[in-house]
Scaffold this active site. Sequence first.
Site: not given
Length: 222
Positions: A2, A4-5, A15, A19, A47, A49-50, A178
């Site tokens: 977690d 990267n952005g 962004r 990555h 994920s 959710e991504n 998460s």
Amino acid sequence: MDGNGRWASQRGLPRVAGHRAGAESLRKAIRTAVEHGVEALTVYAFSSENWRRSSEEISDLTSLMRYYLERELATFEKEGVRLQIIGDFSAFGSELAAKLSRAVERTSGNRRITLVVALNYGSQAEIAAAARKLAERARSGAVDPADICPAMLEAELQTANLPELDLLIRTSGEERLSNFLLWQAAYAELVFLDTLWPDFDEATFTHAIEQYRGRHRRFGGR
């Protein structure tokens, strides 16, 4: 993996640059894991959710996955890295899914370390799917519902062939799981780091491993 952005934003970069930097950190993490004798390294790459992210970022991530796979596959074979994927990666389209399947097959005989990549993965969905399989077996009479135990459910998880999860590291300052390996993390040691993933280097990983080794694991006992 977690941050990267945020790493890219802090540097005024798009962004996707974060990555790309994160992919380099993964390379270092694999190397460090091998040096410390880690049997399996599981990384949360995408994920379930991504999919809520922008179509542009999802496209960038998909392109990066394809690029990383093509670039690293020969290295995996040379260095003895076995690739395994958890999650429904068919959602990324037939072309990339086929490449991923071939990579898994080509590295299946490697034994130095197993790199598990979670793609379109969500732990709650994984547990629910395992429960459905047991329910179907119970409905068919293959198993007595009264006999269902944690070990039976664990055997239906996508990680059933992997060693027990010992250490779970979360980067970027967030202190939550998460929806990642919820069942598997029941007795794992947790390490939360402020480090953004692109800055996660060999020294940071080694320090986390040293923290783990310094803890007394009681597994509910005294």
